[in-house]
Design a protein around this motif. Structure first.
Motif, PDB file in Angstrom:
ATOM      1  N   GLN A  30     -24.115   5.024   6.385  1.00  0.00           N
ATOM      2  CA  GLN A  30     -24.538   5.352   4.608  1.00  0.00           C
ATOM      3  C   GLN A  30     -24.665   3.826   3.738  1.00  0.00           C
ATOM      4  OE1 GLN A  30     -21.200   7.300   3.092  1.00  0.00           O
ATOM      5  NE2 GLN A  30     -21.609   7.502   1.513  1.00  0.00           N
ATOM      6  N   TRP A  31     -24.547   2.868   4.314  1.00  0.00           N
ATOM      7  CA  TRP A  31     -23.903   1.282   3.017  1.00  0.00           C
ATOM      8  C   TRP A  31     -23.720   0.145   4.222  1.00  0.00           C
ATOM      9  CZ3 TRP A  31     -25.149   0.769  -1.401  1.00  0.00           C
ATOM     10  CH2 TRP A  31     -24.644   1.812  -2.447  1.00  0.00           C
ATOM     11  N   ALA A  32     -24.561  -1.046   4.139  1.00  0.00           N
ATOM     12  CA  ALA A  32     -24.227  -1.659   5.201  1.00  0.00           C
ATOM     13  C   ALA A  32     -23.664  -2.740   4.317  1.00  0.00           C
ATOM     14  CB  ALA A  32     -25.447  -1.677   5.777  1.00  0.00           C
ATOM     15  N   GLU A  33     -23.035  -4.184   4.157  1.00  0.00           N
ATOM     16  CA  GLU A  33     -22.895  -5.072   3.653  1.00  0.00           C
ATOM     17  C   GLU A  33     -23.474  -6.250   3.981  1.00  0.00           C
ATOM     18  OE1 GLU A  33     -18.423  -7.208   3.481  1.00  0.00           O
ATOM     19  OE2 GLU A  33     -17.909  -4.749   3.188  1.00  0.00           O
ATOM     20  N   PHE A  34     -23.976  -6.574   3.199  1.00  0.00           N
ATOM     21  CA  PHE A  34     -25.791  -8.210   3.769  1.00  0.00           C
ATOM     22  C   PHE A  34     -24.698  -8.756   4.367  1.00  0.00           C
ATOM     23  CE2 PHE A  34     -27.022 -12.195   2.909  1.00  0.00           C
ATOM     24  CZ  PHE A  34     -28.379 -11.753   1.983  1.00  0.00           C
ATOM     25  N   ARG A  65     -23.289  -4.254  -6.265  1.00  0.00           N
ATOM     26  CA  ARG A  65     -21.976  -5.448  -5.955  1.00  0.00           C
ATOM     27  C   ARG A  65     -20.850  -4.943  -6.118  1.00  0.00           C
ATOM     28  NH1 ARG A  65     -22.298 -10.991  -5.718  1.00  0.00           N
ATOM     29  NH2 ARG A  65     -25.025 -10.821  -6.524  1.00  0.00           N
ATOM     30  N   ILE A  66     -19.574  -5.361  -5.043  1.00  0.00           N
ATOM     31  CA  ILE A  66     -18.537  -5.052  -5.204  1.00  0.00           C
ATOM     32  C   ILE A  66     -17.508  -6.350  -5.015  1.00  0.00           C
ATOM     33  CG2 ILE A  66     -19.202  -2.701  -3.486  1.00  0.00           C
ATOM     34  CD1 ILE A  66     -17.984  -3.627  -1.567  1.00  0.00           C
ATOM     35  N   ALA A  67     -16.656  -5.761  -5.070  1.00  0.00           N
ATOM     36  CA  ALA A  67     -15.222  -6.804  -5.260  1.00  0.00           C
ATOM     37  C   ALA A  67     -14.027  -6.212  -3.782  1.00  0.00           C
ATOM     38  CB  ALA A  67     -14.759  -6.832  -6.440  1.00  0.00           C
ATOM     39  N   LYS A  68     -14.002  -7.081  -3.046  1.00  0.00           N
ATOM     40  CA  LYS A  68     -13.551  -6.535  -2.007  1.00  0.00           C
ATOM     41  C   LYS A  68     -12.329  -7.644  -1.702  1.00  0.00           C
ATOM     42  CE  LYS A  68     -14.586  -4.780   3.346  1.00  0.00           C
ATOM     43  NZ  LYS A  68     -15.515  -5.335   3.644  1.00  0.00           N
ATOM     44  N   GLY A  69     -11.145  -7.706  -1.309  1.00  0.00           N
ATOM     45  CA  GLY A  69     -10.023  -8.818  -1.367  1.00  0.00           C
ATOM     46  C   GLY A  69     -10.222  -9.665  -2.084  1.00  0.00           C
ATOM     47  N   GLY A  70     -10.772  -9.179  -2.818  1.00  0.00           N
ATOM     48  CA  GLY A  70     -10.639 -10.766  -4.403  1.00  0.00           C
ATOM     49  C   GLY A  70     -12.314 -11.410  -4.330  1.00  0.00           C
TER      50      GLY A  70
END
Length: 101
Positions: A30-34, A65-70
């Motif tokens: 569905q999604w993959a992080e860069f 662009r997402i925020a993850k763990g600050g």
């Protein structure tokens, strides 16, 4: 009767080796992080960014662009159009390999 949804169609944009590998990597997800994609493909950030931009400009993938763990992360996914183009390209490659000589 409706037309087949996965028409075999060679796609010059997808055919470039890194872009083909990007699409193949994203197809089952569905999604993959860069960062995950970069590591899986073993390419530099700049190389991956260039190819993602080309696929995005064509409407084949979307980036968020997402925020993850600050921290800020980029994730990517194939669009519906991108999935259809990838499946059609793979079908065209298969048809080429099955041609009688």
């Amino acid at each position: 009767m409706s037309a087949p949804s996965n028409v075999a169609k060679f796609d010059e944009l997808i055919h470039a080796p890194i872009r083909l590998r990007i699409c193949a990597s994203l197809a089952p997800l569905q999604w993959a992080e860069f960062a995950q994609l970069r590591e899986a493909l073993d390419v530099a950030d700049s190389v991956l960014s260039k190819h993602l931009k080309q696929l995005s400009t064509a409407g084949y993938l979307r980036m968020e662009r997402i925020a993850k763990g600050g921290r800020s992360h980029v994730r990517v996914a194939l669009t519906t159009e991108g999935r259809k183009a990838f499946v059609g390209h793979v079908a065209a490659l298969r048809a080429m390999t099955e041609m009688p000589m």
